[in-house]
Design an enzyme around this catalytic site. Structure first.
Site, short mmCIF file in Angstrom:
data_model
loop_
_atom_site.label_atom_id
_atom_site.label_comp_id
_atom_site.label_asym_id
_atom_site.label_seq_id
_atom_site.Cartn_x
_atom_site.Cartn_y
_atom_site.Cartn_z
N TRP A 195 37.49 142.85 107.27
CA TRP A 195 38.87 141.66 108.40
C TRP A 195 39.39 140.56 107.28
O TRP A 195 39.83 140.77 107.74
CB TRP A 195 37.46 141.56 109.05
CG TRP A 195 38.47 141.57 110.53
CD1 TRP A 195 39.20 141.26 111.29
CD2 TRP A 195 38.77 139.48 110.55
NE1 TRP A 195 40.17 140.75 111.88
CE2 TRP A 195 39.63 138.92 111.73
CE3 TRP A 195 38.33 138.54 109.40
CZ2 TRP A 195 40.73 138.39 111.53
CZ3 TRP A 195 39.10 137.51 110.19
CH2 TRP A 195 40.30 136.65 111.46
N ASP A 196 38.53 140.12 106.21
CA ASP A 196 39.39 139.21 105.49
C ASP A 196 39.25 139.18 104.33
O ASP A 196 38.71 138.49 103.45
CB ASP A 196 38.41 137.93 106.14
CG ASP A 196 39.20 136.39 105.89
OD1 ASP A 196 40.35 136.31 105.90
OD2 ASP A 196 38.62 135.36 105.49
N LEU A 197 39.52 140.38 103.65
CA LEU A 197 39.36 140.59 101.99
C LEU A 197 40.86 139.87 101.93
O LEU A 197 41.73 140.61 101.32
CB LEU A 197 38.90 141.41 101.65
CG LEU A 197 38.74 141.94 100.43
CD1 LEU A 197 37.78 141.51 99.90
CD2 LEU A 197 38.76 143.76 100.29
#
Length: 299
Positions: A195-197
Site C-alpha cells: 500500500w505504501d511502496l
C-alpha cells in the site's frame, strides 16, 4: 535513557492529540523495557520514520537488527502479519513482535542506501515493480483491512467533497476518478498489498539487493499499489507518468484498464484526504496531474 529525536516529537505535536502526547512521553521507558526484554544492545543513534522511533541494535547472538516502536492504528496494525506472510521474500524480515505495544524487531538493512538515491529513474521503477509483483503474489491473511471497505467509504464521501470544490475542472476530475473506481469496485481483489511502496521505503540489503520496509497492508487489487511510485520522485511530464504506469502494469502482469481505474481510485483517495478530511478547497497537485495524464492516455 533514550533520547527521542526532536523531529519525531514535533510531528506528533503537530498532527496528534492526547494519544500522541502519551505515546511520546512513554517512549523512552517503553524502549528501555523492550531492549531488556529482547536482550538488545544499541549500536547507533536513534532514528525515526514519520511517526515511529527506530533504534539500530544487535541481538545477544550478534544479529544486527532494528527496533521499531510506533503507534498502532488501522493502517499499521496488520504490519506484523504481512511481514510474517512474506517471510523475507521481497520485504524486511520480522524477528520479534510485541503484541502489547506493537513494537517490531526487524532484520538490519542498510539505512544509508534508499532506492530513491538510484539516479536512473527507470531502473528504480523496475525495482519497485518487481518488488510489488512479489509482494502481491499471494492472498492476504485473514483479518487484514480490505480494499472493498476502503472503496465504499471513499465513494460515500464523493458527493460532499465535490460540492466543496469551487473549480469546475477539479470537480469533474474528482467525479471522473470516482466513476472509474466504481467500474471496478465490485471486484476489489484479495492480494496482500504493501500500500505504501515508494522509493524511500526500499532499502539495500545483503541477502537481496533491495527489500521493502514499512508496509501499511491491505487486501485488494495490485492496481491500487502503483500511485506511490508515481508521486514519489515525481516528474510533471505526462509522458513520464504514462511510461512509469505502463512499466509497472507490465511487470505485475495487470490488465491495463483495471490498473488505470484503481490508480485513479488511489488518486481519489488523495483528493478526499485533502478535501473531505482536511477541508481543502482544491485538489493536491501531483495526484491530480497524474490522474489527468492517465485519463488522457485512455484508448
Amino acid at each position: 535513557m533514550i533520547e527521542v529525536p526532536q523531529a519525531l516529537v514535533d510531528t506528533h505535536a503537530a498532527h496528534g492529540g492526547a494519544a500522541s502526547r502519551a505515546f511520546i512521553e512513554g517512549l523512552p521507558a517503553r524502549a528501555a523495557e523492550l531492549l531488556e526484554q529482547w536482550e538488545l544492545r544499541r549500536t547507533g543513534a536513534p532514528m525515526h520514520g514519520l511517526v515511529s522511533l527506530v533504534l539500530p541494535v544487535v541481538r545477544a547472538d550478534g544479529t544486527e537488527s532494528v527496533l521499531k516502536i510506533g503507534p498502532v492504528d488501522e493502517e499499521t496494525e496488520g504490519e506484523p502479519d504481512a511481514l510474517r506472510t512474506w517471510n523475507g521474500a521481497g520485504a524486511v524480515r520480522l524477528l520479534e513482535h510485541d503484541p502489547a505495544t506493537g513494537a517490531l524487531l526487524l532484520e538490519g538493512l542498510d539505512a544509508t542506501r534508499h532506492l530513491s538515491a538510484v539516479p536512473d529513474v527507470r531502473q528504480a521503477v523496475q525495482v519497485i515493480a518487481e518488488l510489488l509483483a512479489r509482494l502481491s503474489a499471494g492472498p492476504a491473511p485473514a483479518g487484514m483491512r480490505r480494499l472493498g471497505d476502503v472503496t465504499a467509504a471513499m465513494l460515500a464521501q464523493v458527493p460532499d467533497a465535490a460540492r466543496r470544490l469551487g473549480d469546475g475542472d477539479e470537480r469533474r476530475l474528482l467525479l471522473d476518478c470516482a466513476a472509474a473506481v466504481r467500474e471496478v469496485a465490485g471486484e476489489p481483489g484479495d492480494r496482500l498489498l504493501h500500500w505504501d511502496l515508494h522509493y524511500d521505503n526500499v532499502l539495500a540489503a545483503e541477502r537481496e539487493p533491495w527489500l521493502a520496509i514499512d508496509p501499511k497492508p491491505l487486501a485488494g487489487d495490485p492496481g491500487f499499489e502503483l500511485l506511490p511510485a508515481l508521486t514519489n520522485r515525481y516528474d510533471p511530464d505526462p509522458a513520464a507518468t504514462v511510461w512509469r504506469f505502463d512499466l509497472m502494469a507490465e511487470v505485475l502482469g495487470l490488465d491495463r484498464e483495471r490498473a488505470r481505474a484503481w490508480t485513479l481510485g488511489r488518486s481519489l483517495q488523495c483528493f478526499l484526504w485533502d478535501v473531505a478530511d482536511d477541508g481543502a478547497e482544491e485538489l493536491p497537485q501531483e495526484p491530480a496531474e497524474i490522474a489527468l495524464a492517465l485519463l488522457a492516455a485512455r484508448p
